[in-house]
Design a protein around this motif. Sequence first.
Motif, short mmCIF file in Angstrom:
data_model
loop_
_atom_site.label_atom_id
_atom_site.label_comp_id
_atom_site.label_asym_id
_atom_site.label_seq_id
_atom_site.Cartn_x
_atom_site.Cartn_y
_atom_site.Cartn_z
N LYS A 1 5.75 18.27 9.80
CA LYS A 1 4.45 17.66 9.53
C LYS A 1 4.57 16.78 8.29
CE LYS A 1 0.72 20.15 10.25
NZ LYS A 1 0.17 19.68 11.50
N GLU A 2 3.93 15.61 8.34
CA GLU A 2 3.92 14.68 7.23
C GLU A 2 2.48 14.44 6.80
OE1 GLU A 2 5.75 11.18 8.72
OE2 GLU A 2 7.78 11.99 8.58
N TRP A 3 2.32 13.84 5.64
CA TRP A 3 1.01 13.42 5.15
C TRP A 3 0.96 11.91 5.22
CZ3 TRP A 3 -3.05 16.40 3.11
CH2 TRP A 3 -2.82 17.76 3.09
N VAL A 4 -0.08 11.37 5.86
CA VAL A 4 -0.22 9.92 5.96
C VAL A 4 -1.61 9.51 5.47
CG1 VAL A 4 1.40 9.66 7.86
CG2 VAL A 4 -0.96 10.04 8.37
N VAL A 5 -1.68 8.32 4.90
CA VAL A 5 -2.94 7.74 4.42
C VAL A 5 -3.29 6.56 5.31
CG1 VAL A 5 -4.09 6.59 2.51
CG2 VAL A 5 -2.53 8.46 2.05
N VAL A 6 -4.54 6.53 5.78
CA VAL A 6 -5.03 5.45 6.62
C VAL A 6 -6.19 4.79 5.88
CG1 VAL A 6 -6.15 4.88 8.80
CG2 VAL A 6 -4.34 6.60 8.75
N ASP A 7 -6.13 3.48 5.72
CA ASP A 7 -7.21 2.73 5.08
C ASP A 7 -8.16 2.25 6.17
OD1 ASP A 7 -8.85 1.38 3.39
OD2 ASP A 7 -7.38 -0.13 2.80
N ALA A 8 -9.42 2.66 6.08
CA ALA A 8 -10.39 2.35 7.13
C ALA A 8 -11.20 1.09 6.84
CB ALA A 8 -11.35 3.53 7.30
N HIS B 1 0.69 21.95 23.53
CA HIS B 1 0.01 23.18 23.11
C HIS B 1 0.35 23.60 21.68
CE1 HIS B 1 3.91 24.53 24.63
NE2 HIS B 1 3.78 25.56 23.82
N VAL B 2 1.01 22.72 20.91
CA VAL B 2 1.43 23.05 19.55
C VAL B 2 0.86 22.01 18.59
CG1 VAL B 2 3.43 23.33 18.03
CG2 VAL B 2 3.55 24.10 20.39
N ASP B 3 0.48 22.46 17.40
CA ASP B 3 0.03 21.55 16.35
C ASP B 3 1.25 20.89 15.73
OD1 ASP B 3 -1.05 20.25 14.20
OD2 ASP B 3 -1.63 22.05 13.11
N CYS B 4 1.67 19.76 16.31
CA CYS B 4 2.85 19.06 15.80
C CYS B 4 2.47 17.71 15.19
CB CYS B 4 3.91 18.90 16.89
SG CYS B 4 3.34 18.12 18.37
N GLY B 5 1.20 17.50 14.91
CA GLY B 5 0.74 16.24 14.34
C GLY B 5 0.82 16.22 12.83
N ASP B 6 0.43 15.11 12.26
CA ASP B 6 0.48 14.92 10.82
C ASP B 6 -0.86 15.29 10.19
OD1 ASP B 6 3.04 13.91 11.07
OD2 ASP B 6 2.34 11.85 11.27
N ASN B 7 -0.85 15.46 8.87
CA ASN B 7 -2.08 15.59 8.10
C ASN B 7 -2.52 14.18 7.74
OD1 ASN B 7 -2.16 18.53 7.84
ND2 ASN B 7 -0.30 18.26 6.65
N VAL B 8 -3.74 13.82 8.12
CA VAL B 8 -4.22 12.44 7.97
C VAL B 8 -5.30 12.38 6.90
CG1 VAL B 8 -5.25 10.48 9.15
CG2 VAL B 8 -3.69 11.97 10.38
N ILE B 9 -5.15 11.44 5.98
CA ILE B 9 -6.14 11.18 4.94
C ILE B 9 -6.74 9.81 5.23
CG2 ILE B 9 -6.53 10.91 2.47
CD1 ILE B 9 -3.80 12.44 2.14
N HIS C 1 -8.19 9.69 -3.47
CA HIS C 1 -8.12 11.00 -2.80
C HIS C 1 -7.35 11.95 -3.69
CE1 HIS C 1 -3.89 10.49 -1.58
NE2 HIS C 1 -4.21 9.22 -1.41
N LYS C 2 -7.47 13.24 -3.42
CA LYS C 2 -6.88 14.25 -4.30
C LYS C 2 -5.60 14.87 -3.73
CE LYS C 2 -9.97 17.77 -2.49
NZ LYS C 2 -10.98 18.76 -2.80
N HIS C 3 -4.87 14.13 -2.90
CA HIS C 3 -3.68 14.67 -2.25
C HIS C 3 -2.41 13.94 -2.70
CE1 HIS C 3 -6.31 16.97 0.37
NE2 HIS C 3 -7.00 15.87 0.55
N GLU C 4 -2.40 13.46 -3.94
CA GLU C 4 -1.21 12.76 -4.44
C GLU C 4 0.00 13.67 -4.54
OE1 GLU C 4 -0.80 9.58 -4.80
OE2 GLU C 4 -2.89 9.14 -4.31
N ALA C 5 -0.22 14.97 -4.74
CA ALA C 5 0.89 15.92 -4.89
C ALA C 5 1.69 16.04 -3.59
CB ALA C 5 0.36 17.29 -5.31
N GLN C 6 1.07 15.77 -2.45
CA GLN C 6 1.78 15.85 -1.17
C GLN C 6 2.60 14.60 -0.89
OE1 GLN C 6 -1.43 17.01 -1.49
NE2 GLN C 6 -0.85 19.13 -1.25
N MET C 7 2.52 13.60 -1.74
CA MET C 7 3.23 12.33 -1.60
C MET C 7 3.02 11.73 -0.21
SD MET C 7 6.72 13.00 -3.69
CE MET C 7 7.08 14.55 -2.92
N PRO C 8 1.77 11.40 0.14
CA PRO C 8 1.52 10.83 1.46
C PRO C 8 2.02 9.41 1.55
CG PRO C 8 -0.49 10.80 0.18
CD PRO C 8 0.54 11.51 -0.66
N LYS C 9 2.42 9.01 2.74
CA LYS C 9 2.87 7.64 2.92
C LYS C 9 1.74 6.84 3.56
CE LYS C 9 5.19 8.14 7.35
NZ LYS C 9 6.40 7.92 8.09
#
Length: 153
Positions: A18-25, A52-60, A137-145
């Motif tokens: 799982k990765e962390w990604v940032v999306v600009d809306a 059937h598995v949570d294999c997606g990314d965390n989206v900001i 956002h407050k998720h800088e520690a996860q180093m989202p791309k």
Amino acid sequence: MDTLSYKTISANQATVTKEWVVVDATDQVVGRLGAKVAKLLRGKYKPNFTPHVDCGDNVIIINADKVKFTGKKMTDKIYLSYTGYPGGQREITPARLMAKPNGADKLMRRVVKGMLPKNRLGAKLLGNLYIYAGSEHKHEAQMPKVIDINSLK
């Protein structure tokens, strides 16, 4: 030939990455943005997608208050909800929803929720979505791309 030359690989909770990604809306159309974010949450852009598995990314999602609707949908579209009581059907337009506190969060969460599976997995995937009205956002520690949502299909 008795054997297959390939194996179907099914991801599970231990093998998924799982990765962390940032999306600009900013200036994105709500429905198209919601569809792409739902695909990111599910993991459909990954080669080891398993339904059937949570294999997606965390989206900001940042700048959620700057999304737009096409046409006159901002004032004419109606979202329905039901309280559970007789005569308890409520309706709200996106413009009135955005005017409420945390309105951008509620609007985007409703849009993305409608594009996810209607089961326990869909509810779990919605927990991987983080929406902010501003650009901070407050998720800088996860180093989202940061990804360009327009480059995805």
